[in-house]
Scaffold this motif. Structure first.
Motif, short mmCIF file in Angstrom:
data_model
loop_
_atom_site.label_atom_id
_atom_site.label_comp_id
_atom_site.label_asym_id
_atom_site.label_seq_id
_atom_site.Cartn_x
_atom_site.Cartn_y
_atom_site.Cartn_z
N THR A 83 1.03 4.00 -2.92
CA THR A 83 0.77 5.41 -2.57
C THR A 83 1.93 6.29 -3.03
OG1 THR A 83 -0.42 4.64 -0.65
CG2 THR A 83 0.18 6.96 -0.67
N VAL A 118 -13.28 4.84 2.67
CA VAL A 118 -12.67 4.80 3.99
C VAL A 118 -13.43 3.81 4.87
CG1 VAL A 118 -12.13 6.17 6.04
CG2 VAL A 118 -11.85 7.16 3.78
N GLU A 124 0.83 -1.21 0.00
CA GLU A 124 0.00 0.00 0.00
C GLU A 124 0.87 1.26 0.00
OE1 GLU A 124 -3.47 1.58 -0.55
OE2 GLU A 124 -3.28 -0.57 -0.21
N GLN A 125 1.91 1.21 0.81
CA GLN A 125 2.81 2.36 0.91
C GLN A 125 3.50 2.64 -0.43
OE1 GLN A 125 3.59 4.55 3.32
NE2 GLN A 125 2.20 3.72 4.84
N ASN A 180 -6.57 -5.04 -0.89
CA ASN A 180 -6.69 -3.86 -0.04
C ASN A 180 -7.52 -4.15 1.20
OD1 ASN A 180 -8.18 -1.02 0.50
ND2 ASN A 180 -6.09 -0.75 -0.24
N LYS A 226 -6.27 -1.66 9.74
CA LYS A 226 -6.14 -1.26 8.34
C LYS A 226 -5.08 -0.17 8.18
CE LYS A 226 -8.74 0.16 4.30
NZ LYS A 226 -9.98 0.71 3.78
N TYR A 227 -5.18 0.85 9.00
CA TYR A 227 -4.20 1.93 8.96
C TYR A 227 -3.25 1.84 10.16
CZ TYR A 227 -7.55 3.84 5.64
OH TYR A 227 -8.39 4.02 4.59
N TYR A 240 -18.66 4.66 10.91
CA TYR A 240 -18.13 3.35 10.49
C TYR A 240 -19.14 2.21 10.67
CZ TYR A 240 -13.54 5.54 10.22
OH TYR A 240 -12.48 6.32 9.88
N ASN A 274 1.78 6.62 -6.78
CA ASN A 274 0.66 7.47 -7.22
C ASN A 274 0.88 8.94 -6.90
OD1 ASN A 274 -1.34 5.94 -8.56
ND2 ASN A 274 -1.83 4.91 -6.63
N THR A 275 1.30 9.20 -5.68
CA THR A 275 1.44 10.61 -5.28
C THR A 275 2.66 11.30 -5.90
OG1 THR A 275 2.52 9.88 -3.28
CG2 THR A 275 0.22 10.42 -3.07
N TYR A 296 -7.32 -6.25 -6.77
CA TYR A 296 -6.75 -5.18 -5.95
C TYR A 296 -7.63 -4.88 -4.74
CZ TYR A 296 -5.61 -0.61 -4.20
OH TYR A 296 -5.32 0.41 -3.36
N LEU A 317 -6.73 3.02 -9.13
CA LEU A 317 -6.47 2.36 -7.85
C LEU A 317 -6.49 3.31 -6.66
CD1 LEU A 317 -3.62 -0.07 -8.93
CD2 LEU A 317 -6.03 -0.57 -8.65
N SER A 318 -6.53 4.57 -6.94
CA SER A 318 -6.51 5.51 -5.82
C SER A 318 -7.90 5.75 -5.23
CB SER A 318 -5.91 6.85 -6.26
OG SER A 318 -6.74 7.45 -7.20
N GLU A 346 -10.88 4.79 -3.12
CA GLU A 346 -11.08 3.83 -2.04
C GLU A 346 -12.05 4.38 -1.01
OE1 GLU A 346 -8.62 1.96 1.64
OE2 GLU A 346 -7.61 3.24 0.19
#
Lengths: 385, 308
Positions: free
Chosen positions: B35, B200, B31-32, B126, B259-260, B289, B38-39, B122, B195-196, B198
């Protein structure tokens, strides 16, 4: 390279501060438990070396400050005044003074000159004693070099409050000593001075009788002579109460006083050991009391107030700052029940209850990456296989 | 080194070796890196499209090459880890649910095969991130133990409402397998090109979950329906489905927790502990949530008591 030199210098200063604190304690402690004159001399020389070192340190810092924020900033805001008070006045009025009198009086014993001839021993002790108080300020200096907290704000606040606390104590002690010396010592001093004056007059009278030796034989039989150590006439020792070995081992330069008659032919060394010893012990006791008060004050600030300041001010600020700054830092601020009504913790409550939940809801992992690379880092990746 | 695949492999390997990623779980690393790509696409493209890397290719093409290389490298580790996790689970709880005996190794193999297939998507990868991190951290074990010691709300919900007639060890394993299968909700989702994008919340509607439930029951015949429902329903909101399984509620909380998940080597002085902080924030966001607030309260108390 320059940074390394600076850190070595700062380390050296820290070590010297730690050593000078021990020396300060021992110098007074030695007087109370009556260590021999040789040890006292070693401590005195050590004190002189420390004062010289801190004077050089102050001058170096003052010189360097010209290339940074200026000398005024150093003196006023960066504790330059502490560096000054704890160095130059001590070198001039305390250890330097002691060193000069020591060597002058020893030289005086040989060639007939003495610095103490110009100044009364009791006055000298008084000046040294008052100046010594400034040594306590050095304990403040240790804060500059010891990193006791990560927060510069906490460091600055604790340093400030300790400096104020110690400076107020030292100034109070200084004023107290001056007042005490002026009123209580003056009577003792007057009595002592009049006795010495009488002896000097008697010695002078004897000189005119041209029968000095017989007069001195008569004089030493009288009650007053217990205060005479040595009489020299025309450069020859005509009377000595003890042998040279006794003087070397039991008498420091503060334990005798030197006078010569108006014609300069008769010199008398007076014994002030008893008076000096009593005064020194009293003073050393007071010094040690103040030494420990200052030590406890600093310890209290460092061990009790510093963690309290961190707990109630800098730690919550640090956690909130990280939470605001870093996208994936979501730790709440710990709010101690006792301080929950403090402004900072009211702010922290808002941060915990409003900001963090909102941040969490808006968290999009897509723009959070711990990787920190740019295109320049990519160069050579293929070659490094 | 002319082959694009080889170049991509070297490049991705290098990124995976970055010290900043050392405390992250394998899917978090993926994921990192995604990211990061992408960024930083704009700044990376000039360098990556140079002669040294992938000349004459668009960013989309370069990204696709890198993505394939990344997933294949991650899969090597991921499948091993998944297999190790599945091997460590005791499947006796399946017998307790079904009241029949079935070869437990076959159950395990069926889950492994299914997940390997699913993890090609994907979205499923994820969604598996939180589950894998939770399983690797053994977070379920420590909290379930406390729940059984306290015997409060969650224990009551597990034993009296969901009526799981089994011990704490079986329940732990039941939750772990459900957690692995949670991403099965993506069995029928359509992959997004971008893919960006998503969500939350990761919440789906009941009807969608029911549809997936039926499909999974057909596909995973060796597994009891209670287990499949526990896994799939962990993707729906408790606020809209009050009869949601207790295990599903637990899974939805812990997969979101992980997740995070940020590994904190040391907690800053003046900060609350990571779990306590997270549960307290989740208590305020429970409606968002779709969590069970009472459950969060109990987890918060457990975290506070143990400084987790």
């Amino acid at each position: 390279m320059k940074k390394n030199r600076i850190s070595i210098f700062e380390l050296m200063v820290t070590v010297m501060i730690a050593l000078v604190v021990v020396q300060t304690f021992l110098e007074d402690f030695a007087v109370i438990i009556d260590w021999d004159a040789g040890t006292l001399l070693v401590l005195m020389i050590a004190g002189f070396c420390f004062d010289l070192f801190f004077t050089i340190e102050f001058l170096v810092r003052l010189y360097n400050s010209r290339f940074e924020k200026g000398a005024l900033h150093y003196i006023v805001y960066d504790q330059g005044w502490v560096d000054f008070c704890a160095s130059i006045p001590l070198l001039i009025f305390s250890s330097g003074f002691q060193m000069i009198t020591y060597f002058q009086s020893h030289a005086g014993a040989i060639i007939g000159l003495s610095f103490t001839g110009f100044i009364s021993m009791l006055k000298l002790i008084k000046i040294i004693r008052i100046a010594r108080i400034l040594r306590l300020l050095r304990m403040v200096k240790i804060f500059r070099n010891i990193k006791y907290t990560d927060s510069p704000m906490a460091q600055r606040h604790i340093k400030k409050i300790v400096t104020i606390g110690v400076a107020v104590l030292v100034v109070s002690f200084l004023m107290f000593t001056i007042i005490f010396e002026t009123f209580s010592l003056s009577k003792a001093g007057e009595l002592y001075e009049s006795r010495k004056q009488k002896i000097m007059e008697a010695v002078q009278r004897a000189e005119y009788t041209f029968n000095l030796n017989s007069y001195i034989s008569h004089l030493i039989k009288t009650e007053d002579t217990h205060s005479i150590l040595i009489i020299r006439a025309g450069g020859n020792v005509v009377y000595s109460r003890f042998t040279q070995d006794v003087y070397d081992s039991e008498y420091t330069n503060e334990d005798y006083e030197y006078r010569k008659d108006t014609h300069g032919t008769v010199e008398v060394f007076f014994d002030v050991k008893e008076e000096n010893s009593a005064l020194s012990r009293l003073q050393s006791r007071d010094n040690l009391i103040f030494f420990f008060i200052v030590l406890m004050l600093i310890g209290g600030y460092l061990l009790l107030y510093s963690p309290h300041f961190a707990l109630t001010v800098t730690d919550p600020i640090y956690v909130m700052k990280r939470g605001l700054d870093e996208k994936n830092y979501n730790l709440e601020v710990k709010i101690p029940g006792t301080y929950k009504d403090d402004d900072i913790f009211k702010l922290a409550t808002l941060y915990n209850q409003r900001y963090l939940p909102l941040k969490d809801r808006n968290m999009d992992n897509k723009d959070i990456s711990v990787l920190d690379m740019d295109s320049t880092d990519l160069t050579g990746i293929m070659d490094e296989k | 080194m002319n082959n694009d695949r080889q170049k991509a492999e070297v490049f991705i390997k290098r990124l995976l070796m970055n010290p900043a990623l050392q405390y992250y779980e394998i899917l978090q690393k993926e994921e990192q890196i995604l990211t990061f790509l992408n960024t930083n696409s704009q700044s990376l493209f000039p360098a990556l499209s140079s002669e040294q890397f992938f000349p004459n290719k668009t960013w989309q093409q370069i990204f696709a090459i890198l993505y394939n290389s990344l997933t294949s490298q991650i899969n090597e580790v991921l499948f091993k880890e998944l297999e190790a996790i599945l091997n460590n689970i005791n499947y006796t709880f399946i017998g307790l649910l079904r009241q029949t005996t079935c070869p437990l190794s076959q159950c395990r193999d069926q889950i492994l095969t299914f997940e390997k297939k699913l993890l090609n998507k994907y979205e499923a990868r994820n969604a598996f991130n939180g589950s894998l991190t939770a399983l690797k951290l053994n977070i379920i074990d420590k909290y379930i133990e406390q729940i059984f010691q306290r015997r409060e709300y969650i224990h009551f919900e597990l034993t009296k409402v969901q009526r799981l007639k089994m011990g704490s060890e079986e329940i732990k394993n039941f939750i772990k397998v459900s957690m692995i299968l949670k991403n099965a909700i993506h069995l029928v989702t359509v992959g997004t090109a971008n893919l960006s994008i998503e969500s939350v919340m990761d919440i789906v509607q009941r009807a969608f979950a029911d549809k997936v439930n039926r499909m999974l029951e057909e596909e995973l015949r060796l597994l009891p329906p209670e287990l499949i429902a526990s896994a799939v329903n962990s993707n729906i909101s408790f606020l809209e489905n009050k009869n949601m399984e207790t295990t599903s509620r637990i899974i939805s909380i812990f997969t979101m927790r992980c997740k995070y998940y940020k590994p904190y080597n040391t907690v800053d002085r003046g900060a609350e502990t990571p779990d306590k902080s997270w549960f307290n924030i989740a208590r305020r966001n429970y409606k968002f949530y779709g969590f069970d607030i009472k459950m969060l309260d109990e987890f918060y108390k457990i975290a506070a008591e143990h400084n987790w």
